[in-house]
Design a protein around this motif. Structure first.
Motif, short mmCIF file in Angstrom:
data_model
loop_
_atom_site.label_atom_id
_atom_site.label_comp_id
_atom_site.label_asym_id
_atom_site.label_seq_id
_atom_site.Cartn_x
_atom_site.Cartn_y
_atom_site.Cartn_z
N LEU A 147 3.10 9.71 -10.83
CA LEU A 147 2.35 9.39 -12.04
C LEU A 147 1.05 10.20 -12.16
O LEU A 147 0.53 10.39 -13.24
CB LEU A 147 1.99 7.91 -12.05
N GLU A 148 0.57 10.65 -11.01
CA GLU A 148 -0.74 11.29 -10.98
C GLU A 148 -0.87 12.49 -11.92
O GLU A 148 -1.84 12.61 -12.65
CB GLU A 148 -1.08 11.71 -9.55
N ASN A 149 0.14 13.36 -11.92
CA ASN A 149 0.11 14.54 -12.80
C ASN A 149 0.07 14.13 -14.27
O ASN A 149 -0.71 14.68 -15.04
CB ASN A 149 1.33 15.43 -12.57
N ARG A 150 0.93 13.19 -14.61
CA ARG A 150 0.99 12.72 -15.99
C ARG A 150 -0.37 12.16 -16.41
O ARG A 150 -0.83 12.39 -17.53
CB ARG A 150 2.08 11.65 -16.09
N CYS A 151 -1.00 11.43 -15.49
CA CYS A 151 -2.32 10.86 -15.78
C CYS A 151 -3.35 11.96 -15.97
O CYS A 151 -4.11 11.94 -16.93
CB CYS A 151 -2.76 9.95 -14.63
N ARG A 152 -3.36 12.92 -15.04
CA ARG A 152 -4.35 14.00 -15.09
C ARG A 152 -4.28 14.73 -16.42
O ARG A 152 -5.30 15.06 -17.02
CB ARG A 152 -4.12 14.97 -13.92
N ASN A 153 -3.06 14.99 -16.90
CA ASN A 153 -2.87 15.70 -18.17
C ASN A 153 -3.48 14.93 -19.34
O ASN A 153 -3.79 15.51 -20.37
CB ASN A 153 -1.38 15.93 -18.46
N GLN A 154 -3.62 13.64 -19.18
CA GLN A 154 -4.15 12.80 -20.26
C GLN A 154 -5.61 12.44 -20.01
O GLN A 154 -6.18 11.60 -20.70
CB GLN A 154 -3.29 11.54 -20.36
N GLY A 155 -6.20 13.04 -18.98
CA GLY A 155 -7.61 12.75 -18.69
C GLY A 155 -7.82 11.39 -18.06
O GLY A 155 -8.88 10.79 -18.17
N VAL A 156 -6.77 10.88 -17.40
CA VAL A 156 -6.86 9.59 -16.74
C VAL A 156 -6.92 9.81 -15.24
O VAL A 156 -6.12 10.54 -14.67
CB VAL A 156 -5.66 8.68 -17.10
N GLU A 157 -7.90 9.18 -14.62
CA GLU A 157 -8.10 9.30 -13.18
C GLU A 157 -7.60 8.02 -12.51
O GLU A 157 -7.80 6.93 -13.04
CB GLU A 157 -9.61 9.47 -12.97
N ILE A 158 -6.93 8.17 -11.36
CA ILE A 158 -6.47 6.99 -10.63
C ILE A 158 -7.35 6.80 -9.41
O ILE A 158 -7.51 7.72 -8.61
CB ILE A 158 -4.98 7.12 -10.21
N THR A 159 -7.93 5.63 -9.28
CA THR A 159 -8.75 5.29 -8.11
C THR A 159 -8.03 4.23 -7.31
O THR A 159 -7.56 3.24 -7.89
CB THR A 159 -10.12 4.73 -8.57
N ASN A 188 0.84 -1.21 0.00
CA ASN A 188 0.00 0.00 0.00
C ASN A 188 0.87 1.26 0.00
O ASN A 188 0.61 2.21 -0.74
CB ASN A 188 -0.92 0.03 1.21
N LYS A 189 1.90 1.24 0.84
CA LYS A 189 2.80 2.39 0.95
C LYS A 189 3.55 2.60 -0.38
O LYS A 189 3.69 3.70 -0.88
CB LYS A 189 3.79 2.16 2.09
N LEU A 190 3.99 1.47 -0.95
CA LEU A 190 4.70 1.52 -2.24
C LEU A 190 3.81 2.13 -3.32
O LEU A 190 4.25 2.95 -4.12
CB LEU A 190 5.12 0.11 -2.63
N ILE A 191 2.53 1.77 -3.32
CA ILE A 191 1.58 2.30 -4.29
C ILE A 191 1.37 3.79 -4.06
O ILE A 191 1.44 4.58 -5.01
CB ILE A 191 0.24 1.53 -4.22
N GLU A 192 1.15 4.19 -2.82
CA GLU A 192 0.95 5.62 -2.51
C GLU A 192 2.14 6.45 -2.97
O GLU A 192 1.99 7.49 -3.60
CB GLU A 192 0.71 5.84 -1.01
N GLU A 193 3.35 5.97 -2.67
CA GLU A 193 4.55 6.72 -3.06
C GLU A 193 4.76 6.69 -4.57
O GLU A 193 5.09 7.70 -5.17
CB GLU A 193 5.78 6.14 -2.34
N GLY A 194 4.55 5.53 -5.18
CA GLY A 194 4.79 5.37 -6.61
C GLY A 194 3.86 6.20 -7.47
O GLY A 194 4.25 6.72 -8.51
N PHE A 195 2.61 6.34 -7.03
CA PHE A 195 1.63 7.02 -7.87
C PHE A 195 1.60 8.51 -7.66
O PHE A 195 1.00 9.24 -8.43
CB PHE A 195 0.25 6.39 -7.70
N TYR A 196 2.31 8.95 -6.66
CA TYR A 196 2.42 10.38 -6.41
C TYR A 196 2.95 11.08 -7.67
O TYR A 196 2.46 12.10 -8.09
CB TYR A 196 3.33 10.61 -5.21
#
Length: 183
Positions: free
Chosen positions: A51-63, A41-49
């Motif tokens: 990626l989140e911007n890159r996703c947002r710019n492409q209209g991709v939401e992370i749940t 869980n911690k690895l995911i939280e840190e790892g996606f921190y």
């Protein structure tokens, strides 16, 4: 002008070759994973921190649907991070018009599962049967080397874990990694 075009092609081919060599070195290096207890869980939280911007710019939401108090697993955090990034970048590329990536974790009977699902284009059975083969890719030459998923498969195998894939055209894909929990 045509020399300029040729130069650009040479540059692109060189960058592509560099990427292939980099991934091959990673793929073939016989460095044993540095196994330590890992909180996925911690690895995911840190790892996606990141990626989140890159996703947002492409209209991709992370749940995220992360099970609280997830048991630890024994893993190489760097390699598992790479697995998550590779799978997420692939998911993003499968959703050029945007969509949702759902990352979930859960534990059940001594095993811990991570699922990365997307609402993307999905894959046909024929493609699905080849995705872990080195150099197999459905992407354009400048988009992928065909090594990302074979590297993922190599890492998961080295962790004595398994990876399963479910996908169908137009319905997205789901990658499920199953690892033994650490006692």
């Amino acid at each position: 002008e045509s020399a300029q075009e040729d130069m650009q092609k040479i540059i692109n081919a060189t960058l592509h070759a560099r990427e292939v060599v980099r991934k091959l070195m990673l793929f073939s290096r016989q460095v044993p994973p540095k196994m330590v207890p890992v909180d996925l869980n911690k690895l995911i939280e840190e790892g996606f921190y990141f990626l989140e911007n890159r996703c947002r710019n492409q209209g991709v939401e992370i749940t995220r649907k992360l099970q609280p108090n997830l048991p630890l697993v024994i893993a190489d955090p760097g390699q598992m991070h790479q697995v998550l990034v590779n799978l997420s970048v692939n998911a993003m590329q499968a959703m050029p018009k945007g969509g949702i990536i759902t990352i979930s974790t859960r534990s059940e009977s001594g095993r811990v599962e991570i699922k990365i699902a997307d609402t993307g284009v999905g894959m046909e059975a024929d493609t699905l049967s080849k995705i872990f083969i080195p150099f197999f890719t459905t992407k354009d030459i400048d988009q992928g080397t065909g090594l990302g998923l074979s590297v993922v498969h190599g890492i998961i195998s080295a962790h004595d874990a398994e990876i399963k894939v479910h996908s169908s055209p137009g319905k997205g894909s789901e990658f499920c990694i199953i690892m033994k929990e650490h006692h």
